[in-house]
Scaffold this active site. Structure first.
Site, PDB file in Angstrom:
ATOM      1  CD  GLU A 272      -3.064  -1.081   0.389  1.00 12.78           C
ATOM      2  OE1 GLU A 272      -3.261  -0.008  -0.230  1.00 12.78           O
ATOM      3  OE2 GLU A 272      -3.780  -2.088   0.265  1.00 12.78           O
TER       4      GLU A 272
HETATM    5 ZN   LIG Z   1      -6.187  -1.360  -3.634  1.00 10.93          ZN
END
Ligand SMILES: [Zn+2]
Length: 304
Positions: A272
């Site tokens: 992320e």
């Molecule tokens: Zn995602």
């Protein structure tokens, strides 16, 4: 709690007409062919590019591509890298491609590589989390999936299933998760949205059923060389989940139908990146994605 979403009635799940209204509000903002397919075709000089399916949406057909390392042998372990499951998460798509461009030949001496750089090209073009049917492909990796993006990738990957040792799924967490996508999700499902703090920096989501903390740490250590790792919030959480170690939380990727549950690989992670950070640039997010793959593979090399 956020403002009610512009489509639908608070507390009532969307039906066909609300989903149609949502779709009508979307528009093409960038070109998959120009930005992504061009780069894939450039890589075909050095890697094996194949088409694993196509998506037909209204007047557009999107070809879906897999890229494999050229010197494939059965004695090597196979590594899977996926990007653009959420099409709006730009650095995942371009991180996968840049990894191949810069390091693909080096690591293919040790591993077989399979890269699916952009599972959701419509989402890439319209900067969306969902597909045109208002379905999140990253909650749709299960038998009988209603999302073609997920089904086509899973069907293609089934042939490699037994030999995949590692799967790295490249994502971003963005400010639009709180301003657009989470409110839209709550509206679609007729529930109340509670936003969480968007972490400022790079972090990982490991798999609850196979957390492999040393593997995750190797990735975080490599990413930290090129971009900042997200600090936990005052509750020692990232996106509402308690941290396991610096920059790492776990989700049950199989139960939730996440892409990271698509294989039986023992080493899995979801990256992320945070492109909206004041300290980030588009390139620093791509650098973080590339470093994450390197950190994962270097750990696995040393494991042999
Ligand atoms: Zn995602």
């Amino acid at each position: 709690m956020s403002q009610p979403y512009s489509i639908g009635t608070v507390g009532t799940p969307w039906g066909t007409s609300e989903k149609q209204s949502w779709l009508q509000a979307q528009s093409m903002k960038r070109s998959y062919d120009a930005d992504v397919v061009t780069k894939i075709l450039e890589l075909s000089a050095r890697f094996n590019v194949s088409q694993y399916g196509s998506l037909s949406y209204e007047h557009r057909v999107f070809d879906l591509f897999a890229i494999q390392s050229p010197n494939w042998t059965t004695d090597k372990k196979t590594i899977l890298i996926t990007g653009g499951v959420h099409g709006y998460e730009t650095s995942g798509v371009h991180g996968a491609l840049e990894f191949l461009e810069q390091y693909g030949n080096h690591y293919s001496e040790t591993f077989n590589l399979i890269v699916l750089p952009c599972l959701s090209p419509w989402g890439y073009e319209t900067i969306n989390r969902w597909n045109p049917d208002a379905i999140d492909p990253n909650r749709s990796f299960f038998n009988g999936s209603p999302a073609q993006e997920s089904k086509l990738a899973a069907d293609y990957l089934a042939q490699f299933q037994n030999n995949i040792i590692c799967h790295i799924d490249l994502h971003e967490t963005t400010d639009t998760d709180n301003s657009e996508f989470r409110p839209a999700l709550a509206a679609r499902d007729g529930i109340t949205n509670h936003n969480w703090n968007i972490p400022d920096g790079f972090y990982l989501v490991g798999h609850t059923q196979k957390p492999e903390p040393n593997f995750q740490k190797s990735i975080i250590d490599e990413v930290a060389k090129v971009t900042h790792i997200a600090p936990a919030d005052e509750n020692k959480q990232l996106i509402g989940v308690p941290i396991e170690q610096e920059g790492v939380i776990n989700y049950d990727g199989t139960k939730l139908g996440l892409c990271m549950g698509v294989t039986d690989a023992p080493y899995v992670t979801t990256t992320e990146a945070y492109p909206d950070s004041l300290k980030a640039t588009p390139q620093s997010c791509i650098d973080g994605q590339v470093a994450a793959i390197k950190g994962a593979l270097n750990y696995l090399v040393n494991l042999r």
